[in-house]
Design an enzyme around this catalytic site. Structure first.
Site, PDB file in Angstrom:
ATOM      1  N   ASP A   1      19.183   7.345   8.358  1.00 36.14           N
ATOM      2  CA  ASP A   1      20.421   6.607   8.105  1.00 36.14           C
ATOM      3  C   ASP A   1      21.087   6.340   9.452  1.00 36.14           C
ATOM      4  O   ASP A   1      21.419   7.275  10.189  1.00 36.14           O
ATOM      5  CB  ASP A   1      21.359   7.415   7.203  1.00 36.14           C
ATOM      6  CG  ASP A   1      22.679   6.689   6.957  1.00 36.14           C
ATOM      7  OD1 ASP A   1      22.639   5.556   6.440  1.00 36.14           O
ATOM      8  OD2 ASP A   1      23.732   7.253   7.296  1.00 36.14           O
TER       9      ASP A   1
ATOM     10  N   GLU B   1      16.586   1.519   7.031  1.00 34.58           N
ATOM     11  CA  GLU B   1      17.198   0.517   6.160  1.00 34.58           C
ATOM     12  C   GLU B   1      17.368  -0.801   6.897  1.00 34.58           C
ATOM     13  O   GLU B   1      17.533  -0.839   8.119  1.00 34.58           O
ATOM     14  CB  GLU B   1      18.543   1.015   5.646  1.00 34.58           C
ATOM     15  CG  GLU B   1      19.509   1.436   6.731  1.00 34.58           C
ATOM     16  CD  GLU B   1      20.762   2.106   6.198  1.00 34.58           C
ATOM     17  OE1 GLU B   1      21.171   1.779   5.067  1.00 34.58           O
ATOM     18  OE2 GLU B   1      21.332   2.948   6.910  1.00 34.58           O
TER      19      GLU B   1
ATOM     20  N   CYS C   1      20.052  13.974  -8.704  1.00 34.49           N
ATOM     21  CA  CYS C   1      19.970  13.575 -10.121  1.00 34.49           C
ATOM     22  C   CYS C   1      20.025  12.065 -10.335  1.00 34.49           C
ATOM     23  O   CYS C   1      19.762  11.587 -11.439  1.00 34.49           O
ATOM     24  CB  CYS C   1      21.073  14.256 -10.924  1.00 34.49           C
ATOM     25  SG  CYS C   1      22.747  13.618 -10.547  1.00 34.49           S
TER      26      CYS C   1
ATOM     27  N   CYS D   1      28.648  15.703  -6.558  1.00 33.71           N
ATOM     28  CA  CYS D   1      28.145  14.944  -7.695  1.00 33.71           C
ATOM     29  C   CYS D   1      28.730  15.533  -8.989  1.00 33.71           C
ATOM     30  O   CYS D   1      28.551  16.728  -9.271  1.00 33.71           O
ATOM     31  CB  CYS D   1      26.614  15.004  -7.745  1.00 33.71           C
ATOM     32  SG  CYS D   1      25.913  14.162  -9.186  1.00 33.71           S
TER      33      CYS D   1
ATOM     34  N   CYS E   1      25.525  16.838 -11.472  1.00 31.78           N
ATOM     35  CA  CYS E   1      24.733  18.048 -11.215  1.00 31.78           C
ATOM     36  C   CYS E   1      25.456  19.061 -10.331  1.00 31.78           C
ATOM     37  O   CYS E   1      24.960  20.161 -10.096  1.00 31.78           O
ATOM     38  CB  CYS E   1      23.386  17.689 -10.594  1.00 31.78           C
ATOM     39  SG  CYS E   1      23.498  16.914  -8.962  1.00 31.78           S
TER      40      CYS E   1
ATOM     41  N   ASP F   1      25.901  11.159   4.991  1.00 30.39           N
ATOM     42  CA  ASP F   1      24.828  10.573   5.789  1.00 30.39           C
ATOM     43  C   ASP F   1      23.466  11.201   5.496  1.00 30.39           C
ATOM     44  O   ASP F   1      22.448  10.493   5.448  1.00 30.39           O
ATOM     45  CB  ASP F   1      25.162  10.692   7.277  1.00 30.39           C
ATOM     46  CG  ASP F   1      26.426   9.936   7.651  1.00 30.39           C
ATOM     47  OD1 ASP F   1      26.704   8.909   6.998  1.00 30.39           O
ATOM     48  OD2 ASP F   1      27.139  10.367   8.579  1.00 30.39           O
TER      49      ASP F   1
END
Length: 382
Positions: free
Chosen positions: A192, A277, A333, A349, A352, A359
């Protein structure tokens, strides 16, 4: 296998005059046929190409008006219009903008496609001599790395920087090929790219951004202020302009040095595959709050350096799509956090309960997207 090395050269005054002739003549030919092709299409909707331009160039050199074009290497002139055709091809493939007219004030270059000889001095002397067509004597060159004695020179490009330094970039053909290895796609690293950290790897490794521009920003502002106060065209104006160019060159060289060392370290990682990316850098630069930091990051150069370094080691670089939601998706998840803001560097999250470093989570997702992309393009049964 081709390898290209860049060396500093130290031409004599007579050679500088001849180099400047080549810079000027090749720039003139490039601009002449750029205008010629643009007018031909504008007026008659006719597309022209290198072969048509080369025929016209041959006729021009025989006329009294353009006889001065014979003062430089004819193949360098031909290479100039070949580069123009390459520019058009990239434009039509939507890989670059429309070719622009070259300016004398910017970085200047010309290529010599053949008949080049490089002789290294014996002993510990790091200087050698470069012989090229149209130059009566050899040009002094600092050979700072050992060259394979069996390497054959394919071409060379002479460069004059905005600070008045001269370099030559020589492409060699060497024996051997890139390592042929079985790629283990599971043995991969996601990356990233960011502003605070140049790169964050999916294994949690972070490489802080050097922020080169901010280190020289005060010095650069002072130089620009001094430059703007001078009378244009005066000697003091030239001196102030050169000082601005020197600072920019220092920034560029420092950034490139960092990126070369960084990509070398990453490419020599045990991983077989590196996933990065695709970034819409041009679009991101429209954000005036981040434009300066984005320009200073060197993301495009990072990927360019990483690709050729990985290729030399027989490794692979995969680029995922531009619109993959790498930061917002939980890498455990798959929950998508639509409310995640740019300022949120950590998040939990709700599905989960996993606590994410923004990052590192993005890097893990980039790796997973890359593997999915790689396996979907693999032939059945491999």
């Amino acid at each position: 296998m081709l390898k290209t090395y860049k060396f500093r050269i130290y031409p004599s005054n007579e050679q500088i005059e001849k180099l400047n002739q080549h810079f000027g003549h090749t720039r003139f030919v490039y601009n002449l046929f750029l205008e010629f092709s643009s007018n031909a299409y504008k007026n008659t909707k006719t597309s022209t190409n290198y072969y048509m331009w080369a025929k016209v160039l041959t006729v021009l050199k025989k006329t009294e008006k353009y006889q001065w074009l014979n003062d430089v290497n004819s193949q360098s002139l031909q290479q100039s219009i070949k580069d123009l055709e390459t520019g058009y091809k990239r434009f039509f493939k939507k890989q670059a903008k429309h070719p622009k007219f070259k300016k004398k004030s910017s970085r200047q270059s010309f290529r010599v496609p053949q008949h080049i000889q490089l002789y290294e001095n014996e002993g510990n002397d790091k200087y050698g001599t470069l012989f090229v067509p149209k130059f009566k004597e050899g040009i002094k060159v600092r050979v700072h790395r050992k060259i394979d004695p069996n390497a054959k020179i394919k071409n060379c490009t002479f460069i004059k920087t905005t600070t008045g330094k001269y370099f030559v970039s020589i492409t060699f053909e060497v024996e051997g090929s890139f390592p042929d290895r079985d790629i283990d796609y599971e043995n991969s690293i996601g990356m990233d790219m960011g502003l605070k950290d140049s790169v964050v790897l999916s294994d949690g490794t972070k490489y802080p951004a050097p922020k080169v521009l901010s280190k020289y920003e005060r010095k650069l502002k002072h130089a620009y202020k001094k430059f703007s106060s001078k009378e244009q065209g005066s000697k003091n104006w030239d001196k102030a302009k050169l000082e601005v160019a020197r600072i920019h060159e220092k920034i560029k060289n420092t950034r490139e040095d960092f990126l070369h060392k960084l990509t070398k370290e990453i490419s020599e990682n045990q991983a077989d595959v590196f996933v990065v990316e695709t970034l819409n850098i041009r679009g991101m630069l429209k954000n005036h709050h981040l434009a300066k930091s984005i320009s200073d990051s060197g993301w495009y150069q990072f990927k360019t350096f990483l690709k050729y370094k990985a290729e030399r080691l027989g490794k692979k670089v995969i680029e995922i799509g531009m619109f993959e939601p790498s930061s917002k998706v939980c890498s455990v998840c798959g929950y998508k956090n639509e409310g995640l803001k740019l300022s949120d560097r950590e998040w939990v999250c709700p599905e989960c309960g996993t606590k994410h470093d923004r990052d590192v989570n993005a890097a893990v997702n980039i790796r997973q997207f890359g593997l999915k992309q790689a396996f979907s393009t693999q032939p059945y049964g491999t």
